[in-house]
Design a protein around this motif. Structure first.
Motif, PDB file in Angstrom:
ATOM      1  N   PRO A 123       0.240 -37.104  -0.681  1.00  0.00           N
ATOM      2  CA  PRO A 123       1.198 -37.683  -1.639  1.00  0.00           C
ATOM      3  C   PRO A 123       1.148 -39.199  -1.583  1.00  0.00           C
ATOM      4  N   LYS A 124       1.332 -39.821  -2.713  1.00  0.00           N
ATOM      5  CA  LYS A 124       1.324 -41.280  -2.791  1.00  0.00           C
ATOM      6  C   LYS A 124       2.736 -41.875  -2.754  1.00  0.00           C
ATOM      7  N   LEU A 125       3.734 -41.099  -3.166  1.00  0.00           N
ATOM      8  CA  LEU A 125       5.081 -41.653  -3.286  1.00  0.00           C
ATOM      9  C   LEU A 125       5.823 -41.641  -1.954  1.00  0.00           C
ATOM     10  N   ASN A 126       5.863 -40.501  -1.291  1.00  0.00           N
ATOM     11  CA  ASN A 126       6.491 -40.380   0.026  1.00  0.00           C
ATOM     12  C   ASN A 126       5.492 -39.754   1.000  1.00  0.00           C
ATOM     13  N   PRO A 127       4.457 -40.507   1.390  1.00  0.00           N
ATOM     14  CA  PRO A 127       3.443 -39.920   2.278  1.00  0.00           C
ATOM     15  C   PRO A 127       4.046 -39.573   3.634  1.00  0.00           C
ATOM     16  N   PRO A 128       3.713 -38.421   4.204  1.00  0.00           N
ATOM     17  CA  PRO A 128       4.248 -38.054   5.518  1.00  0.00           C
ATOM     18  C   PRO A 128       3.810 -39.043   6.591  1.00  0.00           C
ATOM     19  N   ARG A 129       4.670 -39.261   7.571  1.00  0.00           N
ATOM     20  CA  ARG A 129       4.340 -40.195   8.644  1.00  0.00           C
ATOM     21  C   ARG A 129       3.120 -39.732   9.418  1.00  0.00           C
ATOM     22  N   TRP A 130       3.050 -38.405   9.664  1.00  0.00           N
ATOM     23  CA  TRP A 130       1.921 -37.910  10.434  1.00  0.00           C
ATOM     24  C   TRP A 130       0.612 -38.031   9.661  1.00  0.00           C
ATOM     25  N   ALA A 131       0.667 -38.053   8.342  1.00  0.00           N
ATOM     26  CA  ALA A 131      -0.540 -38.293   7.553  1.00  0.00           C
ATOM     27  C   ALA A 131      -0.999 -39.733   7.713  1.00  0.00           C
TER      28      ALA A 131
ATOM     29  N   PRO B 128      -0.363 -34.527  -5.480  1.00  0.00           N
ATOM     30  CA  PRO B 128       0.330 -34.792  -6.750  1.00  0.00           C
ATOM     31  C   PRO B 128       1.489 -33.828  -7.002  1.00  0.00           C
ATOM     32  N   ARG B 129       1.367 -32.559  -6.589  1.00  0.00           N
ATOM     33  CA  ARG B 129       2.477 -31.617  -6.763  1.00  0.00           C
ATOM     34  C   ARG B 129       3.687 -32.072  -5.955  1.00  0.00           C
ATOM     35  N   GLN B 130       3.456 -32.547  -4.730  1.00  0.00           N
ATOM     36  CA  GLN B 130       4.561 -33.048  -3.916  1.00  0.00           C
ATOM     37  C   GLN B 130       5.175 -34.289  -4.547  1.00  0.00           C
ATOM     38  N   ASP B 131       4.330 -35.161  -5.086  1.00  0.00           N
ATOM     39  CA  ASP B 131       4.845 -36.345  -5.778  1.00  0.00           C
ATOM     40  C   ASP B 131       5.741 -35.950  -6.944  1.00  0.00           C
ATOM     41  N   ALA B 132       5.352 -34.894  -7.661  1.00  0.00           N
ATOM     42  CA  ALA B 132       6.153 -34.445  -8.800  1.00  0.00           C
ATOM     43  C   ALA B 132       7.527 -33.956  -8.349  1.00  0.00           C
TER      44      ALA B 132
ATOM     45  N   ASP C 245       2.028 -49.607 -18.489  1.00  0.00           N
ATOM     46  CA  ASP C 245       2.108 -49.445 -17.046  1.00  0.00           C
ATOM     47  C   ASP C 245       1.387 -48.155 -16.653  1.00  0.00           C
ATOM     48  N   PRO C 246       0.234 -48.241 -16.009  1.00  0.00           N
ATOM     49  CA  PRO C 246      -0.491 -47.010 -15.631  1.00  0.00           C
ATOM     50  C   PRO C 246       0.304 -46.133 -14.672  1.00  0.00           C
ATOM     51  N   ASP C 247       1.121 -46.749 -13.823  1.00  0.00           N
ATOM     52  CA  ASP C 247       1.950 -45.940 -12.927  1.00  0.00           C
ATOM     53  C   ASP C 247       2.940 -45.088 -13.711  1.00  0.00           C
ATOM     54  N   GLU C 248       3.532 -45.672 -14.756  1.00  0.00           N
ATOM     55  CA  GLU C 248       4.491 -44.918 -15.559  1.00  0.00           C
ATOM     56  C   GLU C 248       3.811 -43.743 -16.254  1.00  0.00           C
ATOM     57  N   ASP C 249       2.588 -43.957 -16.718  1.00  0.00           N
ATOM     58  CA  ASP C 249       1.845 -42.856 -17.332  1.00  0.00           C
ATOM     59  C   ASP C 249       1.652 -41.718 -16.334  1.00  0.00           C
ATOM     60  N   THR C 250       1.347 -42.068 -15.084  1.00  0.00           N
ATOM     61  CA  THR C 250       1.162 -41.043 -14.056  1.00  0.00           C
ATOM     62  C   THR C 250       2.474 -40.347 -13.741  1.00  0.00           C
ATOM     63  N   TYR C 251       3.568 -41.126 -13.672  1.00  0.00           N
ATOM     64  CA  TYR C 251       4.880 -40.515 -13.446  1.00  0.00           C
ATOM     65  C   TYR C 251       5.181 -39.475 -14.525  1.00  0.00           C
ATOM     66  N   LEU C 252       4.933 -39.823 -15.771  1.00  0.00           N
ATOM     67  CA  LEU C 252       5.204 -38.903 -16.869  1.00  0.00           C
ATOM     68  C   LEU C 252       4.332 -37.662 -16.773  1.00  0.00           C
ATOM     69  N   ASP C 253       3.064 -37.840 -16.415  1.00  0.00           N
ATOM     70  CA  ASP C 253       2.162 -36.691 -16.284  1.00  0.00           C
ATOM     71  C   ASP C 253       2.635 -35.758 -15.172  1.00  0.00           C
ATOM     72  N   LEU C 254       3.101 -36.331 -14.057  1.00  0.00           N
ATOM     73  CA  LEU C 254       3.597 -35.513 -12.946  1.00  0.00           C
ATOM     74  C   LEU C 254       4.807 -34.690 -13.377  1.00  0.00           C
ATOM     75  N   LEU C 255       5.739 -35.339 -14.065  1.00  0.00           N
ATOM     76  CA  LEU C 255       6.946 -34.640 -14.503  1.00  0.00           C
ATOM     77  C   LEU C 255       6.625 -33.552 -15.523  1.00  0.00           C
ATOM     78  N   LYS C 256       5.737 -33.843 -16.452  1.00  0.00           N
ATOM     79  CA  LYS C 256       5.377 -32.861 -17.469  1.00  0.00           C
ATOM     80  C   LYS C 256       4.710 -31.645 -16.832  1.00  0.00           C
ATOM     81  N   THR C 257       3.856 -31.875 -15.848  1.00  0.00           N
ATOM     82  CA  THR C 257       3.189 -30.762 -15.178  1.00  0.00           C
ATOM     83  C   THR C 257       4.187 -29.898 -14.422  1.00  0.00           C
ATOM     84  N   LEU C 258       5.132 -30.533 -13.724  1.00  0.00           N
ATOM     85  CA  LEU C 258       6.136 -29.769 -12.979  1.00  0.00           C
ATOM     86  C   LEU C 258       6.995 -28.936 -13.918  1.00  0.00           C
ATOM     87  N   LEU C 259       7.446 -29.537 -15.009  1.00  0.00           N
ATOM     88  CA  LEU C 259       8.305 -28.812 -15.938  1.00  0.00           C
ATOM     89  C   LEU C 259       7.552 -27.701 -16.671  1.00  0.00           C
TER      90      LEU C 259
END
Length: 619
Positions: free
Chosen positions: A567-575, A474-478, A20-34
């Motif tokens: 952000p891709k996960l929770n994009p702002p309404r005004w965006a 991506p930082r906001q997504d993380a 799942d490419p999305d899962e790979d991205t999720y993991l990369d986001l979490l690893k970068t934040l941590l």
């Protein structure tokens, strides 16, 4: 002992049968934040609560039960264990027995996001431990231009609680005197040379202006400002100040935004909000030769409800300190001095007769200074450092370490230490929110502006621009993923493709076309033999690519909202609004309209139905 997280490891519960490419991205986001997020934890010391709050908590409770919910950053990750330990039902599959499972308590370890510095030092031959702790709230956490203002629950962006602690007669060992078996641990203390240990702390807060407002990135250096009608935010503001007053007592609201230009609208909205909350607001403005409104004060004239414990103080920071006249910030301190004296600070002393070694509370802090500027970073750092220095001097005079008229800055070695610790704190808070260190920290560290500091500020400003427009999405997504603000859909593994760029191909290609035009112009400018027959075609070739490059640059700059990395996960309404408006305008263009595909394959930034509607814009 207090630990800083420097490395993490992800262990799958089972091997994935499908990629799942999305899962790979999720993991990369979490690893970068941590990896980049400054996080701390302790097995015995409650680092999420101030010393005053710790003294009021019951030591029989588990560490996670005593933790401050705002600063319990891994609470979502441990929610299944928390449900299991508390006997509540959950969807995790853990067996529930309907009663407390105390055996799970050691596995629920609160993690704090922020800054911690513990240093042993001395002032005038008096040894002490100097501690600075900044706790960042997990509510409405995010990046600079993507999280501004307040949400409907009363949580504000970039909220931080900073506690400055001085420990006297500390005989404990470990990390700066915070040992696991002795010393300070949840109010438990030890004694040194027969003298009672004393703990003195002072808490300040910072947080975005509590109204509904946002700044929309469009690739311009100054984003577009949007503010909703203040009356729509009153309910959320009451929730915010209910919590602040309950936790801290009286709130002195120090506002440092500019009184002219684009920031004045934020100032006016904040003042309108305070007028709507307090009873019989009395206003007073102090002009001087620099500005017509050096200080603006809003105070309640009655005591009808809890919100009459709000005290608004505006200070025109930029105008008053213009030209590196930082000493003029003293004007704000003079205005706040009476409130600082009445607000007090926390002081606790060892109770030898207490079997649990808790502190005997001698003094409580009953008020807090809540400081903000636009970002709650650079100007806020200067003011908080000034207030912390004044309070520290007061504390040391009260206990006899200093004589009246002396200052903690009189000790040069401690003065350097104090400045560097607070400058480090400014950098940590700034990096977490804006992506770079704070500005003007050369003055914080040395007391003067330097050429190297100015160059560093320029570099930080340029870096902020780049990160805020091209990497904060991506930082906001993380943040949203780690804190549980977004829950991935596990029922459609591999089919969502949340992070795929769904803009029309033409829109995606223009930056590449701009890069190609720059390359072609550079190639055509290389030295060649002066053959008359080749001169004109080469110049025409270069002019063609210059024209293409200019057009591409103008298109990107005038349609910047299409090229911000949202952000891709929770994009702002005004965006989403800005994206749809810009695409609508492009479709009306006679040249580009026919080339832009109207169907955009379910763009991920259209998933914003959960966000509130009806924003009133003030451009």
């Amino acid at each position: 002992m207090v630990y800083k997280i420097i490395a993490t490891e992800f262990l799958p519960l089972q091997e994935r049968t499908l990629h799942d490419p999305d899962e790979d991205t999720y993991l990369d986001l979490l690893k970068t934040l941590l990896k980049t997020g400054p996080m701390y934890f302790s097995y015995s010391f409650d680092i999420t609560n101030s010393f005053q709050q710790q003294a009021a908590s019951h030591p029989s409770l588990a560490l996670w039960q005593r933790a401050d919910d705002r600063f319990f950053w891994n609470k979502f990750i441990q929610s299944d264990l928390i449900d299991f330990a508390s006997g509540a039902s959950s969807g995790s599959g853990l067996r529930q027995h309907g009663h407390r499972e105390t055996g799970a308590d050691p596995f629920i370890l609160p993690v704090m996001f922020g800054m911690m510095k513990i240093t042993t030092t001395r002032i005038k031959s008096t040894p002490l431990t100097f501690v600075l702790i900044t706790r960042r709230s997990r509510h409405r956490a995010g990046t600079r231009y993507l999280t501004r203002g307040m949400d409907e629950h009363g949580h504000v962006a970039n909220f931080n609680e900073t506690e400055q602690v001085v420990v006297l007669n500390d005989d404990s060992r470990g990390m700066g005197g915070m040992g696991a078996e002795e010393g300070i641990q949840n109010g438990k203390v030890s004694r040194f040379d027969g003298q009672d240990m004393q703990v003195m702390s002072y808490v300040q807060t910072r947080g975005s202006v509590p109204v509904y407002w946002a700044e929309v990135s469009t690739l311009r250096y100054t984003p577009d400002l949007q503010i909703r009608g203040v009356e729509t935010a009153v309910g959320a503001a009451k929730l915010h100040f209910d919590e602040q007053i309950q936790l801290y007592g009286d709130n002195y609201l120090v506002n440092l935004v500019n009184q002219k230009g684009r920031e004045v609208k934020v100032k006016q909205a904040y003042e309108q909000m305070v007028r709507m909350l307090i009873s019989g607001p009395h206003e007073a403005a102090q002009p001087d030769h620099v500005t017509s409104e050096k200080i603006h004060v809003l105070e309640p004239t009655q005591k009808n409800h809890e919100y009459d414990r709000l005290h608004y103080v505006y200070f025109d920071f930029h105008n008053e300190t213009k030209g590196l006249k930082w000493h003029r910030a003293q004007l704000l301190l003079d205005q706040l001095k009476e409130g600082l004296i009445q607000g007090q600070y926390f002081r606790g002393v060892d109770m030898p007769g207490d079997t649990q070694g808790r502190l005997e509370v001698r003094n409580r802090q009953v008020a807090v200074v809540r400081t903000n500027c636009m970002d709650c970073l650079d100007r806020t750092n200067v003011v908080q450092t000034m207030l912390a220095r004044w309070t520290l001097t007061r504390q040391l005079i009260d206990i006899g370490v200093l004589r009246p008229g002396e200052s903690a800055d009189d000790d040069q070695s401690f003065k350097i230490l104090f400045r560097n610790v607070w400058a480090d704190n400014a950098d940590v808070v700034s990096k977490s929110y804006s992506g770079t260190g704070a500005l003007k920290t050369d003055f914080t560290r040395t007391g003067e502006r330097t050429r190297a500091g100015m160059i560093q500020d320029f570099s930080n400003s340029v870096t902020r621009y780049g990160k805020n427009n091209f990497s904060d999405g991506p930082r906001q997504d993380a943040f949203d993923l780690f804190l549980g603000a977004f829950l991935p859909d596990s029922s459609s593994t591999g089919s969502n493709l949340v992070f795929v760029d769904r803009r029309p191909v033409l829109i995606q290609s223009i930056p590449y076309l701009l890069a190609a035009s720059v390359f072609m112009v550079l190639i055509s400018s290389l030295p060649r033999s002066n053959s008359g027959s080749a001169w004109w075609p080469l110049r025409l070739f270069a002019l063609f690519w210059v024209a293409v490059g200019v057009w591409c640059f103008r298109f990107i700059y005038s349609h910047g909202v299409l090229y911000v990395n949202w952000p891709k996960l929770n994009p702002p309404r005004w965006a989403n609004e800005g994206y749809q408006e810009t695409m609508g305008a492009i479709r009306q263009d006679k040249l580009l309209g026919p080339l832009v595909t109207r169907h955009e394959r379910g763009a991920s930034n259209a998933r914003v139905s959960h966000l509130e509607e009806g924003k009133k814009r003030i451009q």
